[in-house]
Write an enzyme that holds these catalytic residues in place. Sequence first.
Site, PDB file in Angstrom:
ATOM      1  N   HIS A 105       0.841  -1.194   0.000  1.00 49.14           N
ATOM      2  CA  HIS A 105       0.000   0.000   0.000  1.00 49.14           C
ATOM      3  C   HIS A 105       0.875   1.243   0.000  1.00 49.14           C
ATOM      4  O   HIS A 105       2.022   1.202   0.447  1.00 49.14           O
ATOM      5  CB  HIS A 105      -0.937   0.026   1.212  1.00 49.14           C
ATOM      6  N   HIS A 107       0.820   5.344   1.156  1.00 46.24           N
ATOM      7  CA  HIS A 107       0.177   6.381   1.963  1.00 46.24           C
ATOM      8  C   HIS A 107       0.162   7.699   1.178  1.00 46.24           C
ATOM      9  O   HIS A 107       1.199   8.099   0.634  1.00 46.24           O
ATOM     10  CB  HIS A 107       0.978   6.635   3.247  1.00 46.24           C
TER      11      HIS A 107
END
Length: 143
Positions: A105, A107
């Site tokens: 992932h 941010h």
Amino acid sequence: MPDAAYDNGNIFSKILRGEIPAHKVYEDSDVVAFMDVMPQAPGHTLVVPKAASRNLLDADADVLARLLPVVQKIAIAAKTAFGADGITIMQFNEAPAGQTVFHLHVHVIPRHEGVALKSHARGMENGDVLASHAAKLKAALAV
Ligand code: 5GP
């Protein structure tokens, strides 16, 4: 290479399977974006490929190629939605580097001049606040 094999018991894999709720702001065939429940600043969003990889180190290059344009799209919308002065992009690989959830992932964090980031992955945000931030971001994405 990563330190361990991918484990689909991680929280983002559960969100991707719909087993756990999330404040989603974006979804296409390859990528989902949703609000971080412990935001380091208002509007902190996570951009997550649907394909399984532990982090950047074991991701397929074509997955990365489809991920970055979405990161850019979310970053541009977040800058508008939260009236940010800038956007911090972060991505951690393995626990010693700060990774706490082991599904790749990125941010996306809106920043304001002179405002420090809150601690990483600490301090759960109120659900209504997250919902209102998601609505703001979705509105900016729709323009
Ligand atoms: P990492 O440390 O792996 O780079 O980041 C994981 C992020 O996931 C942290 O910023 C943390 O606040 C966030 N997070 C942890 N659990 C959940 C959850 O259940 N839902 C959402 N939306 N975010 C989570």
